[in-house]
Design a protein around this motif. Structure first.
Motif, PDB file in Angstrom:
ATOM      1  N   ALA A   1     -52.838  -9.109  -4.199  1.00  0.00           N
ATOM      2  CA  ALA A   1     -53.119 -10.188  -3.245  1.00  0.00           C
ATOM      3  C   ALA A   1     -54.613 -10.329  -2.978  1.00  0.00           C
ATOM      4  CB  ALA A   1     -52.379  -9.934  -1.943  1.00  0.00           C
ATOM      5  N   VAL A   2     -55.042 -11.573  -2.847  1.00  0.00           N
ATOM      6  CA  VAL A   2     -56.439 -11.909  -2.524  1.00  0.00           C
ATOM      7  C   VAL A   2     -56.476 -12.544  -1.137  1.00  0.00           C
ATOM      8  CG1 VAL A   2     -58.407 -13.367  -3.138  1.00  0.00           C
ATOM      9  CG2 VAL A   2     -57.080 -12.229  -4.937  1.00  0.00           C
ATOM     10  N   ASP A   3     -57.348 -12.047  -0.270  1.00  0.00           N
ATOM     11  CA  ASP A   3     -57.545 -12.630   1.053  1.00  0.00           C
ATOM     12  C   ASP A   3     -58.511 -13.807   0.944  1.00  0.00           C
ATOM     13  OD1 ASP A   3     -55.972 -10.630   2.215  1.00  0.00           O
ATOM     14  OD2 ASP A   3     -57.705  -9.311   2.504  1.00  0.00           O
ATOM     15  N   LEU A   4     -58.117 -14.967   1.426  1.00  0.00           N
ATOM     16  CA  LEU A   4     -58.979 -16.143   1.395  1.00  0.00           C
ATOM     17  C   LEU A   4     -59.726 -16.238   2.730  1.00  0.00           C
ATOM     18  CD1 LEU A   4     -56.812 -18.823  -0.445  1.00  0.00           C
ATOM     19  CD2 LEU A   4     -58.239 -16.983  -1.367  1.00  0.00           C
ATOM     20  N   ILE A   5     -60.929 -15.695   2.758  1.00  0.00           N
ATOM     21  CA  ILE A   5     -61.758 -15.694   3.956  1.00  0.00           C
ATOM     22  C   ILE A   5     -62.452 -17.053   4.066  1.00  0.00           C
ATOM     23  CG2 ILE A   5     -63.603 -14.520   5.196  1.00  0.00           C
ATOM     24  CD1 ILE A   5     -61.103 -12.803   4.633  1.00  0.00           C
ATOM     25  N   LEU A   6     -62.167 -17.786   5.126  1.00  0.00           N
ATOM     26  CA  LEU A   6     -62.691 -19.134   5.293  1.00  0.00           C
ATOM     27  C   LEU A   6     -63.369 -19.272   6.648  1.00  0.00           C
ATOM     28  CD1 LEU A   6     -59.587 -21.194   4.079  1.00  0.00           C
ATOM     29  CD2 LEU A   6     -61.547 -20.473   2.707  1.00  0.00           C
ATOM     30  N   ARG A   7     -64.449 -20.035   6.679  1.00  0.00           N
ATOM     31  CA  ARG A   7     -65.091 -20.398   7.931  1.00  0.00           C
ATOM     32  C   ARG A   7     -64.618 -21.792   8.344  1.00  0.00           C
ATOM     33  NH1 ARG A   7     -66.063 -15.609   9.846  1.00  0.00           N
ATOM     34  NH2 ARG A   7     -67.215 -14.312   8.343  1.00  0.00           N
ATOM     35  N   SER A   8     -64.718 -22.069   9.616  1.00  0.00           N
ATOM     36  CA  SER A   8     -64.291 -23.372  10.120  1.00  0.00           C
ATOM     37  C   SER A   8     -64.955 -24.491   9.313  1.00  0.00           C
ATOM     38  CB  SER A   8     -64.663 -23.494  11.593  1.00  0.00           C
ATOM     39  OG  SER A   8     -64.247 -24.730  12.118  1.00  0.00           O
ATOM     40  N   GLY A   9     -64.134 -25.405   8.806  1.00  0.00           N
ATOM     41  CA  GLY A   9     -64.625 -26.493   7.957  1.00  0.00           C
ATOM     42  C   GLY A   9     -64.480 -26.240   6.479  1.00  0.00           C
ATOM     43  N   ASP A  10     -64.184 -24.996   6.087  1.00  0.00           N
ATOM     44  CA  ASP A  10     -63.892 -24.690   4.682  1.00  0.00           C
ATOM     45  C   ASP A  10     -62.469 -25.130   4.346  1.00  0.00           C
ATOM     46  OD1 ASP A  10     -66.371 -23.457   4.582  1.00  0.00           O
ATOM     47  OD2 ASP A  10     -65.586 -21.408   4.463  1.00  0.00           O
ATOM     48  N   VAL A  11     -62.210 -25.270   3.055  1.00  0.00           N
ATOM     49  CA  VAL A  11     -60.901 -25.699   2.579  1.00  0.00           C
ATOM     50  C   VAL A  11     -60.487 -24.829   1.395  1.00  0.00           C
ATOM     51  CG1 VAL A  11     -59.679 -27.562   1.372  1.00  0.00           C
ATOM     52  CG2 VAL A  11     -61.142 -28.106   3.331  1.00  0.00           C
ATOM     53  N   SER A  12     -59.260 -24.359   1.412  1.00  0.00           N
ATOM     54  CA  SER A  12     -58.686 -23.771   0.202  1.00  0.00           C
ATOM     55  C   SER A  12     -57.646 -24.743  -0.346  1.00  0.00           C
ATOM     56  CB  SER A  12     -58.049 -22.409   0.487  1.00  0.00           C
ATOM     57  OG  SER A  12     -56.927 -22.521   1.332  1.00  0.00           O
ATOM     58  N   VAL A  13     -57.470 -24.698  -1.650  1.00  0.00           N
ATOM     59  CA  VAL A  13     -56.534 -25.573  -2.347  1.00  0.00           C
ATOM     60  C   VAL A  13     -55.560 -24.686  -3.086  1.00  0.00           C
ATOM     61  CG1 VAL A  13     -56.316 -27.419  -4.048  1.00  0.00           C
ATOM     62  CG2 VAL A  13     -58.369 -27.280  -2.638  1.00  0.00           C
ATOM     63  N   HIS A  14     -54.264 -24.949  -2.936  1.00  0.00           N
ATOM     64  CA  HIS A  14     -53.336 -24.125  -3.709  1.00  0.00           C
ATOM     65  C   HIS A  14     -52.161 -24.918  -4.281  1.00  0.00           C
ATOM     66  CE1 HIS A  14     -51.943 -23.442   0.531  1.00  0.00           C
ATOM     67  NE2 HIS A  14     -50.735 -23.449  -0.006  1.00  0.00           N
ATOM     68  N   HIS A  15     -51.634 -24.341  -5.349  1.00  0.00           N
ATOM     69  CA  HIS A  15     -50.588 -24.919  -6.184  1.00  0.00           C
ATOM     70  C   HIS A  15     -49.224 -24.733  -5.493  1.00  0.00           C
ATOM     71  CE1 HIS A  15     -47.943 -25.262  -9.732  1.00  0.00           C
ATOM     72  NE2 HIS A  15     -48.957 -25.838 -10.370  1.00  0.00           N
ATOM     73  N   PRO A  16     -48.279 -25.668  -5.665  1.00  0.00           N
ATOM     74  CA  PRO A  16     -46.984 -25.541  -4.990  1.00  0.00           C
ATOM     75  C   PRO A  16     -46.166 -24.339  -5.437  1.00  0.00           C
ATOM     76  CG  PRO A  16     -46.948 -27.362  -6.564  1.00  0.00           C
ATOM     77  CD  PRO A  16     -48.380 -26.934  -6.428  1.00  0.00           C
ATOM     78  N   ASN A  17     -46.471 -23.768  -6.602  1.00  0.00           N
ATOM     79  CA  ASN A  17     -45.700 -22.623  -7.101  1.00  0.00           C
ATOM     80  C   ASN A  17     -46.328 -21.274  -6.778  1.00  0.00           C
ATOM     81  OD1 ASN A  17     -44.751 -24.988  -8.531  1.00  0.00           O
ATOM     82  ND2 ASN A  17     -43.731 -23.632  -9.991  1.00  0.00           N
ATOM     83  N   VAL A  18     -47.589 -21.248  -6.370  1.00  0.00           N
ATOM     84  CA  VAL A  18     -48.269 -19.968  -6.196  1.00  0.00           C
ATOM     85  C   VAL A  18     -47.671 -19.233  -4.995  1.00  0.00           C
ATOM     86  CG1 VAL A  18     -50.170 -20.677  -4.646  1.00  0.00           C
ATOM     87  CG2 VAL A  18     -50.539 -18.895  -6.365  1.00  0.00           C
ATOM     88  N   ILE A  19     -47.445 -17.933  -5.158  1.00  0.00           N
ATOM     89  CA  ILE A  19     -46.912 -17.124  -4.057  1.00  0.00           C
ATOM     90  C   ILE A  19     -48.040 -16.805  -3.081  1.00  0.00           C
ATOM     91  CG2 ILE A  19     -45.880 -14.904  -3.442  1.00  0.00           C
ATOM     92  CD1 ILE A  19     -44.379 -14.958  -6.086  1.00  0.00           C
ATOM     93  N   HIS A  20     -47.775 -17.054  -1.805  1.00  0.00           N
ATOM     94  CA  HIS A  20     -48.789 -16.817  -0.785  1.00  0.00           C
ATOM     95  C   HIS A  20     -48.100 -16.543   0.545  1.00  0.00           C
ATOM     96  CE1 HIS A  20     -47.798 -21.061  -0.470  1.00  0.00           C
ATOM     97  NE2 HIS A  20     -48.345 -21.091   0.745  1.00  0.00           N
ATOM     98  N   GLY A  21     -48.863 -16.060   1.504  1.00  0.00           N
ATOM     99  CA  GLY A  21     -48.322 -15.772   2.824  1.00  0.00           C
ATOM    100  C   GLY A  21     -49.452 -15.482   3.802  1.00  0.00           C
ATOM    101  N   LEU A  22     -49.063 -15.223   5.032  1.00  0.00           N
ATOM    102  CA  LEU A  22     -50.018 -14.941   6.099  1.00  0.00           C
ATOM    103  C   LEU A  22     -49.463 -13.802   6.939  1.00  0.00           C
ATOM    104  CD1 LEU A  22     -50.283 -18.604   7.463  1.00  0.00           C
ATOM    105  CD2 LEU A  22     -51.835 -17.618   5.806  1.00  0.00           C
ATOM    106  N   GLU A  23     -50.293 -12.846   7.293  1.00  0.00           N
ATOM    107  CA  GLU A  23     -49.838 -11.772   8.155  1.00  0.00           C
ATOM    108  C   GLU A  23     -49.907 -12.199   9.614  1.00  0.00           C
ATOM    109  OE1 GLU A  23     -51.853  -8.142   7.214  1.00  0.00           O
ATOM    110  OE2 GLU A  23     -50.910  -7.999   5.238  1.00  0.00           O
TER     111      GLU A  23
END
Length: 261
Positions: free
Chosen positions: A174-196
């Motif tokens: 797993a990779v943590d996507l560290i984002l600052r306010s105003g940043d955007v991540s883009v992800h694919h509908p099939n990619v496995i992801h989650g949030l703790e």
């Protein structure tokens, strides 16, 4: 030219890993407005968990529509789905301090009534999103996996109350996507992801925005958040709602409402 090269590199990363990150997409002033918008929504809908501010609230909310229609976001979406862009769904997931519920490992596309599954998610960081307050986590490369049936899990208090088969999740990758306010991540509908869960003193709010090309059909009638945002509709595919008027002179339309006072 440099901007086009950077966009091409992000698209290549997305194709290879299932996600990409864009920094400094939206300005601090607009993010400040979004934070106030969330506070207004929570005041207006006290019966809802802050992680559940979603599609059913969007159609008559001019500020929300203005936010997801921002050209800076649509320019990113266009790199992935082309110039004819519609909104499928949008959802604030605001995880309050000490009490923010997790989102278990899942694939977004398994939940969605779309045909074909040609869709891209932009995840806009309204607050800073870091490991401590439950940032988005992605399993790189899993966008090549077929969509799986999500399994109910009510043993854990979570946002979706379901998850992908845990045997398919290589959590050590797993990779943590560290984002600052105003940043955007883009992800694919099939990619496995989650949030703790968020057990920190810092709120962590993100806005999910699901954009589709107008050639993708929403297979449920009377979908509450179908808006044509850029380009042209494909005749006979979807019916789009009329966007509520955003009065720029009011700056934030929700501030004039009784719920704000």
């Amino acid at each position: 030219m440099n901007n086009q090269m950077a966009l091409a590199e992000k698209k290549q990363q997305y194709d290879q890993l299932g996600y990409a990150v864009f920094q400094n997409v939206l300005d601090a002033e607009l993010m400040g407005e979004a934070k106030e918008h969330i506070a207004w929504l929570m005041k207006k809908y006290p019966e809802k968990r802050p992680e559940q501010l979603g599609n059913d609230l969007l159609a008559n909310d001019p500020f929300w529509i203005r936010l997801i229609s921002d050209d800076r976001l649509l320019d990113i979406a266009e790199q992935f789905i082309g110039p004819d862009i519609a909104l499928f769904a949008s959802h604030y997931i605001s995880k309050p301090p000490f009490d923010g519920r997790p989102v278990l490992w899942h694939q977004d596309g398994s939940y969605w009534p779309l045909a074909p599954m040609n869709v891209v998610t932009l995840w806009l960081a309204v607050d800073d999103s870091v490991r401590e307050n439950g940032c988005l986590r992605v399993i790189p490369g899993t966008q090549t996996m077929e969509l799986q049936e999500m399994k109910q899990n009510t043993q854990v208090m979570s946002v979706l109350e379901s998850e992908v088969d845990p045997s398919l999740v290589e959590e050590d990758k797993a990779v943590d996507l560290i984002l600052r306010s105003g940043d955007v991540s883009v992800h694919h509908p099939n990619v496995i992801h989650g949030l703790e869960a968020n057990l920190s003193p810092l709120r962590r709010c993100g806005l999910t925005i699901r954009y589709i090309p107008t050639s993708t059909r929403i297979t449920v009638d009377n979908w509450p958040s179908a808006f044509l945002l850029r380009g042209n509709a494909v005749p006979g595919v979807n019916s789009y709602l009329q966007k509520p008027k955003f009065d720029q002179a009011q700056h934030m339309s929700f501030r004039g409402s009784e719920a704000w006072k």
